[in-house]
Write a protein that holds these residues in place. Structure first.
Motif, PDB file in Angstrom:
ATOM      1  N   LEU A  65      37.669  41.845  53.267  1.00 14.46           N
ATOM      2  CA  LEU A  65      38.277  40.838  52.049  1.00 14.46           C
ATOM      3  C   LEU A  65      37.516  41.431  50.873  1.00 14.46           C
ATOM      4  CD1 LEU A  65      37.524  37.459  51.766  1.00 14.46           C
ATOM      5  CD2 LEU A  65      35.555  38.398  51.050  1.00 14.46           C
ATOM      6  N   VAL A  66      38.423  41.565  49.671  1.00 14.08           N
ATOM      7  CA  VAL A  66      37.765  41.456  48.369  1.00 14.08           C
ATOM      8  C   VAL A  66      37.907  40.436  47.709  1.00 14.08           C
ATOM      9  CG1 VAL A  66      38.960  43.328  46.318  1.00 14.08           C
ATOM     10  CG2 VAL A  66      39.299  43.649  48.394  1.00 14.08           C
ATOM     11  N   PHE A  67      36.605  41.077  47.327  1.00 14.71           N
ATOM     12  CA  PHE A  67      35.834  39.066  46.626  1.00 14.71           C
ATOM     13  C   PHE A  67      35.829  40.368  44.201  1.00 14.71           C
ATOM     14  CE2 PHE A  67      32.592  37.070  44.226  1.00 14.71           C
ATOM     15  CZ  PHE A  67      33.424  35.344  44.286  1.00 14.71           C
ATOM     16  N   ILE A  68      36.406  39.055  43.826  1.00 15.77           N
ATOM     17  CA  ILE A  68      36.231  39.371  43.031  1.00 15.77           C
ATOM     18  C   ILE A  68      35.792  38.391  41.966  1.00 15.77           C
ATOM     19  CG2 ILE A  68      37.984  40.008  40.571  1.00 15.77           C
ATOM     20  CD1 ILE A  68      40.032  40.390  42.676  1.00 15.77           C
ATOM     21  N   HIS A  69      34.409  37.973  40.826  1.00  9.97           N
ATOM     22  CA  HIS A  69      33.875  37.394  40.513  1.00  9.97           C
ATOM     23  C   HIS A  69      34.219  37.272  39.530  1.00  9.97           C
ATOM     24  CE1 HIS A  69      32.024  39.649  37.521  1.00  9.97           C
ATOM     25  NE2 HIS A  69      31.800  40.829  38.165  1.00  9.97           N
ATOM     26  N   GLY A  70      33.967  35.768  39.124  1.00  5.86           N
ATOM     27  CA  GLY A  70      33.960  34.692  37.644  1.00  5.86           C
ATOM     28  C   GLY A  70      33.378  35.312  36.989  1.00  5.86           C
ATOM     29  N   GLY A  71      33.402  34.269  36.304  1.00 10.72           N
ATOM     30  CA  GLY A  71      32.582  34.397  34.760  1.00 10.72           C
ATOM     31  C   GLY A  71      33.399  34.090  33.540  1.00 10.72           C
ATOM     32  N   TYR A  72      34.102  33.854  33.703  1.00 11.92           N
ATOM     33  CA  TYR A  72      35.571  33.798  32.490  1.00 11.92           C
ATOM     34  C   TYR A  72      35.551  35.035  31.819  1.00 11.92           C
ATOM     35  CZ  TYR A  72      36.737  28.828  32.054  1.00 11.92           C
ATOM     36  OH  TYR A  72      37.511  27.921  31.933  1.00 11.92           O
ATOM     37  N   TRP A  73      35.677  35.886  32.528  1.00  3.55           N
ATOM     38  CA  TRP A  73      36.263  37.062  32.796  1.00  3.55           C
ATOM     39  C   TRP A  73      35.114  37.803  31.311  1.00  3.55           C
ATOM     40  CZ3 TRP A  73      39.363  33.637  31.628  1.00  3.55           C
ATOM     41  CH2 TRP A  73      40.452  33.561  32.863  1.00  3.55           C
ATOM     42  N   ARG A  74      34.028  37.233  30.523  1.00  2.00           N
ATOM     43  CA  ARG A  74      33.179  37.876  30.158  1.00  2.00           C
ATOM     44  C   ARG A  74      31.487  37.784  30.664  1.00  2.00           C
ATOM     45  NH1 ARG A  74      31.496  31.938  27.950  1.00  2.00           N
ATOM     46  NH2 ARG A  74      30.509  32.799  25.602  1.00  2.00           N
ATOM     47  N   HIS A 135      37.338  33.877  42.812  1.00  2.12           N
ATOM     48  CA  HIS A 135      36.897  32.508  42.352  1.00  2.12           C
ATOM     49  C   HIS A 135      36.525  32.552  40.369  1.00  2.12           C
ATOM     50  CE1 HIS A 135      32.670  30.031  40.975  1.00  2.12           C
ATOM     51  NE2 HIS A 135      33.541  29.117  41.295  1.00  2.12           N
ATOM     52  N   SER A 136      37.381  30.925  40.199  1.00  4.53           N
ATOM     53  CA  SER A 136      37.637  30.488  38.303  1.00  4.53           C
ATOM     54  C   SER A 136      37.755  32.267  38.034  1.00  4.53           C
ATOM     55  CB  SER A 136      35.897  30.757  37.678  1.00  4.53           C
ATOM     56  OG  SER A 136      36.028  30.159  37.091  1.00  4.53           O
ATOM     57  N   ALA A 137      37.491  32.740  36.649  1.00  2.00           N
ATOM     58  CA  ALA A 137      37.982  33.936  36.520  1.00  2.00           C
ATOM     59  C   ALA A 137      38.902  35.045  37.606  1.00  2.00           C
ATOM     60  CB  ALA A 137      37.198  34.724  35.665  1.00  2.00           C
ATOM     61  N   GLY A 138      37.782  35.143  38.418  1.00  2.00           N
ATOM     62  CA  GLY A 138      37.635  36.161  39.943  1.00  2.00           C
ATOM     63  C   GLY A 138      39.471  35.339  40.549  1.00  2.00           C
ATOM     64  N   GLY A 139      39.220  33.773  40.573  1.00  4.40           N
ATOM     65  CA  GLY A 139      41.068  33.092  41.388  1.00  4.40           C
ATOM     66  C   GLY A 139      42.182  33.603  40.290  1.00  4.40           C
ATOM     67  N   HIS A 140      42.222  33.600  39.393  1.00  4.96           N
ATOM     68  CA  HIS A 140      42.994  34.315  38.313  1.00  4.96           C
ATOM     69  C   HIS A 140      43.469  35.281  38.582  1.00  4.96           C
ATOM     70  CE1 HIS A 140      44.253  36.244  34.562  1.00  4.96           C
ATOM     71  NE2 HIS A 140      44.628  35.851  35.067  1.00  4.96           N
ATOM     72  N   LEU A 141      42.421  36.688  38.847  1.00  2.00           N
ATOM     73  CA  LEU A 141      42.527  37.861  38.754  1.00  2.00           C
ATOM     74  C   LEU A 141      43.276  37.680  40.253  1.00  2.00           C
ATOM     75  CD1 LEU A 141      39.332  39.369  37.456  1.00  2.00           C
ATOM     76  CD2 LEU A 141      41.421  39.928  36.037  1.00  2.00           C
ATOM     77  N   THR A 142      42.352  37.189  41.356  1.00  2.00           N
ATOM     78  CA  THR A 142      43.584  37.196  42.837  1.00  2.00           C
ATOM     79  C   THR A 142      45.221  36.489  42.221  1.00  2.00           C
ATOM     80  OG1 THR A 142      41.276  35.858  43.788  1.00  2.00           O
ATOM     81  CG2 THR A 142      43.013  35.724  44.755  1.00  2.00           C
ATOM     82  N   GLY A 143      45.460  35.993  41.559  1.00  2.00           N
ATOM     83  CA  GLY A 143      46.878  35.710  41.922  1.00  2.00           C
ATOM     84  C   GLY A 143      47.392  36.639  40.986  1.00  2.00           C
ATOM     85  N   GLU A 144      46.872  37.486  40.198  1.00  2.00           N
ATOM     86  CA  GLU A 144      47.857  38.286  39.365  1.00  2.00           C
ATOM     87  C   GLU A 144      47.681  40.040  40.320  1.00  2.00           C
ATOM     88  OE1 GLU A 144      48.880  38.569  36.479  1.00  2.00           O
ATOM     89  OE2 GLU A 144      47.978  39.206  35.262  1.00  2.00           O
ATOM     90  N   MET A 145      46.719  39.388  41.492  1.00  2.00           N
ATOM     91  CA  MET A 145      46.858  41.154  42.652  1.00  2.00           C
ATOM     92  C   MET A 145      48.265  40.124  43.446  1.00  2.00           C
ATOM     93  SD  MET A 145      44.609  43.018  41.893  1.00  2.00           S
ATOM     94  CE  MET A 145      44.810  42.411  39.810  1.00  2.00           C
ATOM     95  N   PHE A 146      48.370  39.297  43.138  1.00  3.50           N
ATOM     96  CA  PHE A 146      49.499  38.913  44.482  1.00  3.50           C
ATOM     97  C   PHE A 146      50.814  39.105  42.909  1.00  3.50           C
ATOM     98  CE2 PHE A 146      47.283  37.865  47.248  1.00  3.50           C
ATOM     99  CZ  PHE A 146      47.885  37.360  48.638  1.00  3.50           C
ATOM    100  N   ALA A 147      51.079  39.042  41.865  1.00  4.38           N
ATOM    101  CA  ALA A 147      52.237  39.660  41.220  1.00  4.38           C
ATOM    102  C   ALA A 147      51.713  40.798  41.188  1.00  4.38           C
ATOM    103  CB  ALA A 147      51.725  38.352  39.375  1.00  4.38           C
ATOM    104  N   THR A 148      51.363  41.577  41.523  1.00  5.29           N
ATOM    105  CA  THR A 148      51.651  43.431  41.203  1.00  5.29           C
ATOM    106  C   THR A 148      52.394  43.943  42.278  1.00  5.29           C
ATOM    107  OG1 THR A 148      49.351  43.074  40.346  1.00  5.29           O
ATOM    108  CG2 THR A 148      50.056  44.865  41.329  1.00  5.29           C
ATOM    109  N   PRO A 149      52.514  44.837  41.575  1.00  7.41           N
ATOM    110  CA  PRO A 149      54.354  45.848  42.126  1.00  7.41           C
ATOM    111  C   PRO A 149      53.834  46.807  42.238  1.00  7.41           C
ATOM    112  CG  PRO A 149      54.070  46.352  39.859  1.00  7.41           C
ATOM    113  CD  PRO A 149      53.100  45.232  39.816  1.00  7.41           C
TER     114      PRO A 149
END
Length: 266
Positions: A65-74, A135-149
């Motif tokens: 499991l790769v976890f990407i934390h939130g915090g609004y990227w900031r 989670h949160s911003a990390g949820g966004h980044l999870t989506g970006e990982m699913f749109a990566t070539p």
């Protein structure tokens, strides 16, 4: 268009959860305890000073499991989220908690690229099925990982077997209106370019979308938007009862929660 105050109320969860600071304190304390009691390594995945991750291995690991934390990227750091590892390691899942540089020192696009480097490095160094989560911003980044070539990064098409995005943001254009865009520095072009909802998924594996039932209408809409855009891999949006934006993350550590149903047969 709604007034800026409306966007602030919808997208700033601290305004609707008065005791939000208690969660930050608990996360930090429990994360420190996890690092004291669980075997782990801190490893570099890229050249930048923040491009590190903590790897918590499970014996006879079922998946990583790769976890990407939130915090609004900031805000926040990998060290605030080690607490997710112990219950998942006990359940047979290795855990990697990714660190990344923060806005405004870098852009959201660069943070996304750092996360791609981390995922690619993990698969090369520790090849096993990957579940991407955030989670949160990390949820966004999870989506970006699913749109990566991923072929461009040397990963096979089946390296990622699924994902869990909790309270994710998939259309960033509304964030142009919030006060903390002074750190994010989004404009119409960059917001669109960083929005998974306007891309096609490259990973053909289940992506579980979840949001706290008590979260704002916009957080619910954001997950519905990705479900509608990616119906082949996002089959539903799970509304977790009695959960707001901060306690919703607890569901990730419970393999009996509906978040884990697609992955328990790995």
């Amino acid at each position: 268009m709604p007034e800026p105050a409306w966007y602030e109320q919808q997208y700033n969860p601290r305004l609707s959860v008065p005791n939000f600071a208690d969660f930050f304190q608990r996360w930090a304390q429990e994360a420190q305890q996890a690092r004291q009691h669980l075997e782990y390594q801190t490893l570099p995945y890229g050249p930048g000073p923040k491009e590190t991750l903590d790897l918590f291995p499970a014996p006879h690991s079922r998946a990583l499991l790769v976890f990407i934390h939130g915090g609004y990227w900031r805000a926040f750091d990998k060290d605030d989220f080690s607490w997710i590892a112990p219950p998942l390691v006990r359940a047979g899942f290795s855990v990697a908690v990714i660190n990344y540089a923060l806005c405004p020192s870098v852009s959201i696009a660069e943070i996304t690229e750092q996360c791609r480097r981390a995922v690619a490095w993990l698969y090369r160094a520790h090849p096993q099925p990957l579940i991407i989560s955030g989670h949160s911003a990390g949820g966004h980044l999870t989506g970006e990982m699913f749109a990566t070539p991923w072929a461009d990064y040397g990963l096979p098409s089946r390296a990622i077997v699924g994902g869990i995005s909790i309270s994710g943001l998939f259309d960033l254009e509304p964030l142009i209106q919030v006060s903390f865009n002074s750190d994010l520095q989004l404009d119409a072009a960059s917001a669109r370019a960083c929005s998974p909802a306007y891309k096609q998924p490259t990973v053909q594996a289940p992506l579980v979308l979840a949001v706290g039932a008590l979260e704002s209408d916009e957080f619910h809409r954001q997950s519905r938007l990705l479900k509608e855009a990616w119906p082949a891999i996002c089959t539903e949006v799970i509304a977790l009862p009695n959960c707001h934006h901060f306690n919703v993350l607890d569901a990730l550590t419970d393999t009996n929660s509906p978040l884990w149903e697609p992955f328990l047969r790995l």
